[in-house]
Design a protein around this motif. Structure first.
Motif, short mmCIF file in Angstrom:
data_model
loop_
_atom_site.label_atom_id
_atom_site.label_comp_id
_atom_site.label_asym_id
_atom_site.label_seq_id
_atom_site.Cartn_x
_atom_site.Cartn_y
_atom_site.Cartn_z
N THR A 111 35.57 38.10 5.94
CA THR A 111 34.85 37.74 7.16
C THR A 111 35.83 37.19 8.20
N ALA A 112 36.81 36.43 7.74
CA ALA A 112 37.89 35.90 8.58
C ALA A 112 38.99 35.39 7.66
N LEU A 137 44.74 32.90 13.10
CA LEU A 137 43.36 33.25 12.76
C LEU A 137 43.20 34.76 12.86
N LEU A 139 40.30 37.86 12.61
CA LEU A 139 38.91 38.30 12.54
C LEU A 139 38.87 39.81 12.37
N PRO A 143 32.05 42.60 12.84
CA PRO A 143 31.56 41.48 12.03
C PRO A 143 31.00 41.95 10.69
#
Length: 161
Positions: A111-112, A137, A139, A143
């Motif tokens: 998801t991340a 980070l 991503l 999603p």
């Protein structure tokens, strides 16, 4: 005194996300641990924490490596969650991963991903409290549905709203 079985039942009643924390061992192989004890800690500086059991064979490697990647698992990553929850050196056998630009082993399809450097470590009873300073980070392009842990079971977070 708190009875351990009841304590585990009560704590298991609190749904949480599921993470895998990975790093490289001294030989350059991927090692990691599945952890539901994870939290954001601070925005400035950007800090997160997770809590590995001192008895884990992965804990000293994570501590000594000084950097790691925390993967917020997607609902479809049950095999990864169980693989890294076990003991032994070959937890990542058959699991898709690659090195990030920062040199951390990163699993596909999370998801991340939060890449960190060790900021502080604190004693937390039978667990360490590892605080990581966020360095990067990641991503996914699209999603994905997060994984949750509740009452000893892994599953998909139901749609909200």
């Amino acid at each position: 005194m708190i009875e351990p079985g009841i304590y585990k039942d009560v704590m298991g009643s609190f749904p949480s996300g599921v993470t895998i924390v990975t790093t490289l061992d001294a030989e350059g192989g991927i090692v990691g641990i599945t952890a539901s004890a994870f939290s954001a800690l601070s925005i400035e500086p950007a800090l997160v924490l997770f809590c590995p059991n001192y008895a884990s064979d992965t804990y000293p490697i994570l501590r000594d490596s000084k950097r790691f990647a925390i993967h917020l698992l997607a609902a479809g990553q049950t095999a990864e969650a169980y693989a890294f929850a076990g003991k032994g050196k070959d937890k990542a056998r058959g699991i898709d991963w690659q090195l990030s630009e920062l040199g951390n082993p990163v699993l596909a399809n999370a998801t991340a991903v939060i890449e960190c450097e060790l900021w502080r470590e604190y004693d937390g009873g039978d667990h360490a409290i590892i605080v990581g300073e966020v360095k990067n980070l990641i991503l996914p392009e699209q999603p994905v549905t997060p994984m949750v842990y509740h009452k000893g079971k892994l599953g998909a977070l139901p749609p909200l709203g």
